[in-house]
Design a protein around this motif. Structure first.
Motif, PDB file in Angstrom:
ATOM      1  N   UNK A  99       0.995  13.340   0.843  1.00 25.25           N
ATOM      2  CA  UNK A  99       1.022  13.200   2.298  1.00 25.25           C
ATOM      3  C   UNK A  99      -0.276  12.644   2.889  1.00 25.25           C
ATOM      4  N   UNK A 100      -1.249  12.273   2.038  1.00 29.99           N
ATOM      5  CA  UNK A 100      -2.567  11.902   2.567  1.00 29.99           C
ATOM      6  C   UNK A 100      -2.533  10.670   3.463  1.00 29.99           C
ATOM      7  N   UNK A 101      -1.600   9.761   3.232  1.00 29.52           N
ATOM      8  CA  UNK A 101      -1.507   8.568   4.080  1.00 29.52           C
ATOM      9  C   UNK A 101      -0.463   8.750   5.175  1.00 29.52           C
ATOM     10  N   UNK A 102       0.655   9.390   4.862  1.00 29.07           N
ATOM     11  CA  UNK A 102       1.744   9.511   5.841  1.00 29.07           C
ATOM     12  C   UNK A 102       1.327  10.341   7.050  1.00 29.07           C
ATOM     13  N   UNK A 103       0.542  11.402   6.843  1.00 23.24           N
ATOM     14  CA  UNK A 103       0.086  12.188   7.999  1.00 23.24           C
ATOM     15  C   UNK A 103      -0.818  11.356   8.894  1.00 23.24           C
ATOM     16  N   UNK A 104      -1.633  10.489   8.300  1.00 26.29           N
ATOM     17  CA  UNK A 104      -2.493   9.621   9.102  1.00 26.29           C
ATOM     18  C   UNK A 104      -1.662   8.575   9.851  1.00 26.29           C
ATOM     19  N   UNK A 105      -0.649   8.028   9.195  1.00 30.50           N
ATOM     20  CA  UNK A 105       0.219   7.049   9.862  1.00 30.50           C
ATOM     21  C   UNK A 105       0.907   7.698  11.051  1.00 30.50           C
ATOM     22  N   UNK A 106       1.402   8.924  10.871  1.00 31.30           N
ATOM     23  CA  UNK A 106       2.081   9.602  11.978  1.00 31.30           C
ATOM     24  C   UNK A 106       1.112   9.928  13.114  1.00 31.30           C
ATOM     25  N   UNK A 117       0.549  -1.738   2.844  1.00 33.00           N
ATOM     26  CA  UNK A 117       0.758  -0.753   1.784  1.00 33.00           C
ATOM     27  C   UNK A 117       0.527  -1.425   0.433  1.00 33.00           C
ATOM     28  N   UNK A 118      -0.450  -0.918  -0.328  1.00 33.15           N
ATOM     29  CA  UNK A 118      -0.841  -1.573  -1.577  1.00 33.15           C
ATOM     30  C   UNK A 118      -0.604  -0.622  -2.756  1.00 33.15           C
ATOM     31  N   UNK A 119       0.184  -1.075  -3.727  1.00 37.25           N
ATOM     32  CA  UNK A 119       0.468  -0.275  -4.924  1.00 37.25           C
ATOM     33  C   UNK A 119       0.787  -1.220  -6.073  1.00 37.25           C
ATOM     34  N   UNK A 120      -0.042  -1.219  -7.107  1.00 41.55           N
ATOM     35  CA  UNK A 120       0.201  -2.152  -8.206  1.00 41.55           C
ATOM     36  C   UNK A 120       1.505  -1.856  -8.928  1.00 41.55           C
ATOM     37  N   UNK A 121       1.892  -0.583  -8.993  1.00 41.48           N
ATOM     38  CA  UNK A 121       3.143  -0.225  -9.670  1.00 41.48           C
ATOM     39  C   UNK A 121       4.342  -0.293  -8.740  1.00 41.48           C
ATOM     40  N   UNK A 122       4.076  -0.163  -7.442  1.00 36.25           N
ATOM     41  CA  UNK A 122       5.176  -0.042  -6.487  1.00 36.25           C
ATOM     42  C   UNK A 122       5.762   1.354  -6.456  1.00 36.25           C
ATOM     43  N   UNK A 128       4.468   5.355  -0.743  1.00 41.50           N
ATOM     44  CA  UNK A 128       5.887   5.394  -0.366  1.00 41.50           C
ATOM     45  C   UNK A 128       6.080   6.272   0.872  1.00 41.50           C
ATOM     46  N   UNK A 129       5.447   7.433   0.885  1.00 39.35           N
ATOM     47  CA  UNK A 129       5.547   8.331   2.052  1.00 39.35           C
ATOM     48  C   UNK A 129       4.961   7.668   3.295  1.00 39.35           C
ATOM     49  N   UNK A 155      12.744   0.479  -0.731  1.00 39.87           N
ATOM     50  CA  UNK A 155      12.735   1.175   0.566  1.00 39.87           C
ATOM     51  C   UNK A 155      12.272   0.297   1.732  1.00 39.87           C
ATOM     52  N   UNK A 156      11.821  -0.904   1.437  1.00 39.86           N
ATOM     53  CA  UNK A 156      11.395  -1.787   2.526  1.00 39.86           C
ATOM     54  C   UNK A 156      12.599  -2.216   3.356  1.00 39.86           C
TER      55      UNK A 156
END
Length: 196
Positions: A99-106, A117-122, A128-129, A155-156
């Motif tokens: 939740x470290x990014x999703x709480x900040x986005x909210x 959103x950057x993720x080498x594996x996807x 994702x959250x 999910x995009x």
């Protein structure tokens, strides 16, 4: 194997994947830059997130926006969600690392904003959250992934932009990601300041 040959192999692999995706990704990068400029011109901001090397890329992007890329200009509204150690550790400890990014986005995101959103594996659960949170907030998403795009590709929304580097090697994916980030910065400056 001779070490010089081994090092040269890295250069050759990097060149090959960049040539492979150049034609495929260039139109999407141009569209992503147009979306970013539209967001910025409508009082929006760009929130960037990722883990490890992708966190460094998120921070690098924000620095190029707030400071400058290659030309002098006023700072542009962008921030990395991966840099505030107090926020990250508090959310990770009190809630969950996912939740470290999703709480900040909210907390910080609005409908005129974009999530980078950057993720080498996807498949980074916390990224994702963050995408789910961005969609809840009415934000667009620009995703930089690798391999087959992972769960992020699934999910995009149709309005989101997916910049996928179809390599299996994380190092090669990251090398293209930083090139894409620099291309975005240049395109943004070109639209705002005029091209050469």
């Amino acid at each position: 194997m001779d070490l010089i040959e081994r090092v040269s192999g890295h250069f050759l692999e990097s060149i090959a994947i960049k040539q492979q995706v150049m034609d495929e990704l260039s139109p999407a990068v141009a569209l992503a830059a147009e979306r970013m400029v539209s967001s910025l011109m409508n009082e929006g901001k760009i929130l960037a997130c990722g883990n490890g090397g992708s966190a460094a890329d998120a921070q690098h992007f924000a620095a190029e926006m707030v400071g400058r890329f290659e030309k002098e200009r006023p700072g542009l509204a962008a921030m990395s969600l991966a840099t505030d150690s107090s926020v990250l550790s508090a959310i990770g400890n009190d809630y969950d690392f996912d939740m470290i990014f999703s709480k900040q986005v909210r907390a910080l995101g609005h409908h005129n904003d974009l999530l980078l959103a950057i993720s080498t594996s996807g498949n980074s659960a916390n990224v994702i959250e963050a995408i789910y949170a961005a969609h809840e907030r009415g934000m667009g998403v620009i995703a930089l992934t690798g391999k087959d795009g992972g769960q992020i590709a699934e999910i995009l929304s149709p309005e989101d932009i997916h910049l996928n580097v179809p390599s299996l090697r994380t190092a090669r994916i990251q090398e293209v990601h930083i090139l894409l980030i620099h291309a975005l910065c240049d395109a943004i400056d070109c639209m705002l300041l005029g091209g050469e």
